[in-house]
Design a protein around this motif. Structure first.
Motif, PDB file in Angstrom:
ATOM      1  N   ARG A  16       0.843  -1.196   0.000  1.00  0.00           N
ATOM      2  CA  ARG A  16       0.000   0.000   0.000  1.00  0.00           C
ATOM      3  C   ARG A  16       0.877   1.244   0.000  1.00  0.00           C
ATOM      4  N   GLU A  17       0.987   1.843  -1.127  1.00  0.00           N
ATOM      5  CA  GLU A  17       1.839   3.017  -1.326  1.00  0.00           C
ATOM      6  C   GLU A  17       1.649   4.022  -0.191  1.00  0.00           C
ATOM      7  N   GLY A  18       2.744   4.411   0.416  1.00  0.00           N
ATOM      8  CA  GLY A  18       2.714   5.390   1.488  1.00  0.00           C
ATOM      9  C   GLY A  18       2.372   4.818   2.850  1.00  0.00           C
ATOM     10  N   SER A  19       2.085   3.528   2.916  1.00  0.00           N
ATOM     11  CA  SER A  19       1.738   2.922   4.195  1.00  0.00           C
ATOM     12  C   SER A  19       2.960   2.853   5.088  1.00  0.00           C
ATOM     13  N   ARG A  20       2.778   3.213   6.325  1.00  0.00           N
ATOM     14  CA  ARG A  20       3.859   3.208   7.302  1.00  0.00           C
ATOM     15  C   ARG A  20       4.143   1.800   7.811  1.00  0.00           C
ATOM     16  N   PHE A  21       3.118   0.948   7.799  1.00  0.00           N
ATOM     17  CA  PHE A  21       3.255  -0.413   8.291  1.00  0.00           C
ATOM     18  C   PHE A  21       3.104  -1.392   7.135  1.00  0.00           C
ATOM     19  N   ILE A  22       3.999  -2.376   7.089  1.00  0.00           N
ATOM     20  CA  ILE A  22       3.909  -3.429   6.072  1.00  0.00           C
ATOM     21  C   ILE A  22       3.871  -4.775   6.790  1.00  0.00           C
ATOM     22  N   PRO A  23       3.168  -5.746   6.216  1.00  0.00           N
ATOM     23  CA  PRO A  23       3.122  -7.059   6.871  1.00  0.00           C
ATOM     24  C   PRO A  23       4.488  -7.736   6.827  1.00  0.00           C
ATOM     25  N   LEU A  24       4.830  -8.427   7.906  1.00  0.00           N
ATOM     26  CA  LEU A  24       6.032  -9.259   7.887  1.00  0.00           C
ATOM     27  C   LEU A  24       5.809 -10.379   6.883  1.00  0.00           C
ATOM     28  N   GLY A  25       6.864 -11.079   6.532  1.00  0.00           N
ATOM     29  CA  GLY A  25       6.779 -12.147   5.549  1.00  0.00           C
ATOM     30  C   GLY A  25       5.796 -13.233   5.936  1.00  0.00           C
ATOM     31  N   PRO A  26       5.344 -14.007   4.953  1.00  0.00           N
ATOM     32  CA  PRO A  26       4.357 -15.065   5.205  1.00  0.00           C
ATOM     33  C   PRO A  26       4.789 -16.066   6.277  1.00  0.00           C
ATOM     34  N   ALA A  27       6.075 -16.308   6.425  1.00  0.00           N
ATOM     35  CA  ALA A  27       6.542 -17.264   7.437  1.00  0.00           C
ATOM     36  C   ALA A  27       6.218 -16.781   8.849  1.00  0.00           C
ATOM     37  N   SER A  28       6.182 -15.479   9.055  1.00  0.00           N
ATOM     38  CA  SER A  28       5.855 -14.926  10.366  1.00  0.00           C
ATOM     39  C   SER A  28       4.355 -14.863  10.599  1.00  0.00           C
ATOM     40  N   HIS A  30       1.900 -17.140   9.519  1.00  0.00           N
ATOM     41  CA  HIS A  30       1.150 -18.404   9.509  1.00  0.00           C
ATOM     42  C   HIS A  30       0.065 -18.372   8.442  1.00  0.00           C
ATOM     43  N   CYS A  31       0.223 -17.498   7.458  1.00  0.00           N
ATOM     44  CA  CYS A  31      -0.720 -17.423   6.342  1.00  0.00           C
ATOM     45  C   CYS A  31       0.023 -16.839   5.140  1.00  0.00           C
ATOM     46  N   LYS A  32      -0.503 -17.067   3.971  1.00  0.00           N
ATOM     47  CA  LYS A  32       0.145 -16.560   2.765  1.00  0.00           C
ATOM     48  C   LYS A  32      -0.535 -15.311   2.216  1.00  0.00           C
ATOM     49  N   LEU A  33      -1.720 -14.984   2.702  1.00  0.00           N
ATOM     50  CA  LEU A  33      -2.460 -13.837   2.189  1.00  0.00           C
ATOM     51  C   LEU A  33      -2.176 -12.604   3.039  1.00  0.00           C
ATOM     52  N   SER A  34      -1.719 -11.526   2.407  1.00  0.00           N
ATOM     53  CA  SER A  34      -1.381 -10.326   3.173  1.00  0.00           C
ATOM     54  C   SER A  34      -2.601  -9.733   3.872  1.00  0.00           C
ATOM     55  N   ARG A  35      -3.791  -9.954   3.314  1.00  0.00           N
ATOM     56  CA  ARG A  35      -4.993  -9.396   3.963  1.00  0.00           C
ATOM     57  C   ARG A  35      -5.267 -10.068   5.311  1.00  0.00           C
ATOM     58  N   ASP A  36      -4.683 -11.244   5.547  1.00  0.00           N
ATOM     59  CA  ASP A  36      -4.852 -11.963   6.809  1.00  0.00           C
ATOM     60  C   ASP A  36      -3.682 -11.715   7.776  1.00  0.00           C
ATOM     61  N   ALA A  37      -2.784 -10.812   7.409  1.00  0.00           N
ATOM     62  CA  ALA A  37      -1.598 -10.557   8.223  1.00  0.00           C
ATOM     63  C   ALA A  37      -1.980 -10.018   9.597  1.00  0.00           C
ATOM     64  N   THR A  38      -1.223 -10.437  10.598  1.00  0.00           N
ATOM     65  CA  THR A  38      -1.435  -9.954  11.957  1.00  0.00           C
ATOM     66  C   THR A  38      -0.193  -9.263  12.515  1.00  0.00           C
ATOM     67  N   LEU A  39       0.965  -9.518  11.916  1.00  0.00           N
ATOM     68  CA  LEU A  39       2.218  -8.917  12.375  1.00  0.00           C
ATOM     69  C   LEU A  39       2.715  -7.934  11.326  1.00  0.00           C
ATOM     70  N   TYR A  40       3.014  -6.719  11.764  1.00  0.00           N
ATOM     71  CA  TYR A  40       3.442  -5.662  10.853  1.00  0.00           C
ATOM     72  C   TYR A  40       4.753  -5.047  11.302  1.00  0.00           C
ATOM     73  N   LEU A  41       5.429  -4.430  10.358  1.00  0.00           N
ATOM     74  CA  LEU A  41       6.697  -3.770  10.596  1.00  0.00           C
ATOM     75  C   LEU A  41       6.497  -2.278  10.352  1.00  0.00           C
ATOM     76  N   ASN A  42       6.956  -1.466  11.273  1.00  0.00           N
ATOM     77  CA  ASN A  42       6.875  -0.012  11.154  1.00  0.00           C
ATOM     78  C   ASN A  42       8.051   0.460  10.306  1.00  0.00           C
ATOM     79  N   THR A  43       7.783   0.813   9.058  1.00  0.00           N
ATOM     80  CA  THR A  43       8.857   1.219   8.154  1.00  0.00           C
ATOM     81  C   THR A  43       9.420   2.589   8.504  1.00  0.00           C
ATOM     82  N   ASN A  44       8.746   3.332   9.375  1.00  0.00           N
ATOM     83  CA  ASN A  44       9.241   4.635   9.806  1.00  0.00           C
ATOM     84  C   ASN A  44      10.055   4.544  11.094  1.00  0.00           C
ATOM     85  N   ALA A  45      10.225   3.349  11.605  1.00  0.00           N
ATOM     86  CA  ALA A  45      11.045   3.184  12.811  1.00  0.00           C
ATOM     87  C   ALA A  45      12.477   3.598  12.478  1.00  0.00           C
ATOM     88  N   PRO A  46      13.212   4.094  13.458  1.00  0.00           N
ATOM     89  CA  PRO A  46      14.604   4.468  13.194  1.00  0.00           C
ATOM     90  C   PRO A  46      15.395   3.266  12.661  1.00  0.00           C
TER      91      PRO A  46
END
Length: 107
Positions: A16-28, A30-46
């Motif tokens: 999602r262009e401009g999104s601050r949070f992105i889902p971690l990889g599918p291995a983290s 437990h699903c392959k669909l990004s819409r079902d993601a529960t763990l995210y990474l803050n791309t604006n973190a230092p």
């Protein structure tokens, strides 16, 4: 060896262009669909925080592998150990990539 799909990063459309949070990889996830993601990474973190988090996960993998090598984990199942390693390494890869991308934006 882990399937490359397990450590791949979300496709650009999933980020999602401009999104601050992105889902971690599918291995983290437990699903392959990004819409079902529960763990995210803050791309604006230092960048240092991203790097430190990745480093912590890699140190955990090293400690786990050392324990296995020394025979201290005889009662753990191979499946459980491999899943732990996959989660930690996948998270570390996502964090290192985010750190790299953030450093590139500052240049």
């Amino acid at each position: 060896m882990a399937n490359a799909d397990h450590t791949s990063h979300p496709a650009p459309a999933e980020r999602r262009e401009g999104s601050r949070f992105i889902p971690l990889g599918p291995a983290s996830q437990h699903c392959k669909l990004s819409r079902d993601a529960t763990l995210y990474l803050n791309t604006n973190a230092p960048a240092n925080a991203l790097y430190d988090a990745a480093e912590c996960r890699l140190k955990s993998v090293i400690e786990l592998l050392s324990a296995l090598h020394l025979g201290h984990s005889e009662h753990q199942s191979l499946s459980g150990v491999s899943r732990s390693l996959l989660l930690l390494v996948s998270d570390a890869q996502s964090l290192y990539q985010a750190d790299h991308e953030q450093r590139g934006r500052r240049r």
